[in-house]
Design an enzyme around this catalytic site. Structure first.
Site, PDB file in Angstrom:
ATOM      1  N   ASP A  86      36.005  49.451  -9.631  1.00 30.04           N
ATOM      2  CA  ASP A  86      36.459  48.299  -8.381  1.00 30.04           C
ATOM      3  C   ASP A  86      36.124  46.878  -8.963  1.00 30.04           C
ATOM      4  O   ASP A  86      35.386  46.508 -10.069  1.00 30.04           O
ATOM      5  CB  ASP A  86      35.314  48.541  -6.974  1.00 30.04           C
ATOM      6  CG  ASP A  86      34.017  48.633  -7.644  1.00 30.04           C
ATOM      7  OD1 ASP A  86      33.406  49.020  -8.530  1.00 30.04           O
ATOM      8  OD2 ASP A  86      33.158  47.807  -6.778  1.00 30.04           O
ATOM      9  N   GLU A  91      30.331  49.233  -7.189  1.00 27.29           N
ATOM     10  CA  GLU A  91      29.555  48.429  -7.747  1.00 27.29           C
ATOM     11  C   GLU A  91      29.515  47.070  -7.386  1.00 27.29           C
ATOM     12  O   GLU A  91      28.466  46.547  -7.271  1.00 27.29           O
ATOM     13  CB  GLU A  91      29.582  48.621  -9.161  1.00 27.29           C
ATOM     14  CG  GLU A  91      28.527  48.373 -10.336  1.00 27.29           C
ATOM     15  CD  GLU A  91      28.592  46.743 -10.529  1.00 27.29           C
ATOM     16  OE1 GLU A  91      27.482  46.114 -10.789  1.00 27.29           O
ATOM     17  OE2 GLU A  91      29.556  45.942 -10.060  1.00 27.29           O
TER      18      GLU A  91
END
Length: 384
Positions: free
Chosen positions: A76, A139
């Site tokens: 991500d 994250e």
């Protein structure tokens, strides 16, 4: 003794471009994990997709026995901010003058591509042990349903990881300068001072929370928390916002709030810091609430073998002795450290989260070489 075969190569540049072209803004995987899973399955990895809530995760392992070396990271990325301000479209993965531009080039699709480019050729040569990858899409977000939940799943299913390398960007200017052997803790919290609202013309009928908040903030910031340690800089408290929500000039507000963050070393703990904040708050005439957000404790790696494996690989490939550091923000290593020994090494962090995030293609190639050498060092050491 296993030896690296230089003829077995994967194109880390093309891999990084492919990963960047998936617009996987937290918590979306946007096909990025699908791509990686397909590639790893083709190479003989056993893959498990582990969705929790809206977050998708991937755990892949090659081998079923021996020591398990894990590469951990995330696919991500943060938002592209204003794409119109980018020199090249943020998800186009454009290469110009030997530099690759794109959201996630540094943080951290470049390192994920380097994981793949190092691990896949490695498993084509006989070795004893296992190699795994733990990848999340959470994250850059709340970090609740990502690595933390995957680790819980691994524990419940008796899936062991012996050591882990997180590929966060760790280097200030050039790959090889810095290895992260720990991280400071992070405590974010809100301070709420409760007063009594009233008309400014009749202050005796109200209790203004704003002066109390100002005095409290002055008190908690005037004295250093500590002087630091050999491995860590001094703990530091920063006020990040002030708000009373008052749109008029003739009303004393009912409450005043502030937000703050403490980055702290191993001399402090979340519990101890909150207790200090509450003890100071109790001395004031108005009620003060300390509302903490999810936090992380400071830690440092105590595994000399893993540090030596990574340090010697960096030195052999880059020709420099890396600085062993605990600087910077937080990462998913804060969860992994409770599961197995963990260390961090990746690309140059100078443009992470910036407009025109970029990395020199030569740095990607260097990172692959370091990861290759780390695998060689680790499995050679385990076989002796």
């Amino acid at each position: 003794m296993w030896q690296w075969c230089g003829r077995l190569k994967m194109d880390v540049i093309h891999l990084t471009q492919q990963l960047i072209q998936f617009p996987s803004i937290t918590p979306l995987e946007s096909g990025c994990l699908d791509f990686i899973e397909t590639l790893l399955k083709e190479k003989g990895f056993t893959c498990r997709r582990l969705p929790f809530g809206e977050v998708d995760n991937l755990y892949a392992r090659f081998g079923t026995s021996g020591l398990n070396f894990c590469f951990a990271g995330h696919v991500d990325v943060v938002s592209d901010i204003d794409a119109s301000q980018w020199t090249y479209p943020p998800f186009a993965a454009t290469i110009h003058d030997g530099v690759l531009y794109g959201r996630g080039a540094v943080d951290m699709k470049g390192a994920v591509a380097a994981f793949l480019a190092a691990a896949i050729p490695f498993i084509q040569t006989p070795f004893t042990g296992s190699i795994s990858l733990l990848l999340t899409t959470d994250e850059e977000g709340p970090a609740i349903n990502g690595t933390r939940k995957v680790l819980e799943w691994l524990k419940e299913n008796q899936e062991l990881i012996d050591v882990c390398l997180v590929g966060e960007p760790t280097n200030p200017l050039k790959v090889g300068e810095m290895v992260k052997i720990g991280r400071r803790g992070s405590l974010s919290f809100e301070i709420v001072v409760h007063g009594i609202a009233g008309h400014v013309a009749y202050p005796q009928l109200a209790q203004n929370p704003i002066p109390i908040l100002i005095d409290y903030l002055r008190e908690i910031t005037k004295t250093p928390l500590d002087q630091g340690t050999t491995e860590f800089s001094p703990s530091n408290l920063e006020i990040t916002s002030l708000d009373v929500g008052n749109t008029t000039s003739n009303i004393i507000p009912a409450k005043a709030t502030a937000r703050a963050n403490i980055r702290f070393n191993t001399l402090q703990s979340e519990l101890g810091l909150v207790q200090k904040l509450e003890e100071i708050a109790a001395r004031y005439p108005l009620k003060i609430d300390i509302l903490k957000c999810p936090s992380s404790e400071a830690f440092i790696s105590k595994n000399p073998e893993l540090i030596h494996v990574v340090n010697s690989a960096v030195k052999d490939v880059c020709g420099v002795e890396p600085l062993l550091s605990t600087t910077g923000g937080t990462s998913d290593a804060r969860f992994i450290k409770d599961f197995c020994p963990v260390i961090e090494f990746g690309l140059v962090n100078a443009t992470a989260h910036h407009i025109d995030e970029h990395i020199a293609v030569s740095e990607l190639e260097t990172l692959v070489a370091v990861y290759q050498k780390i695998l060689e060092n680790y499995f050679n050491a385990s076989s002796t």
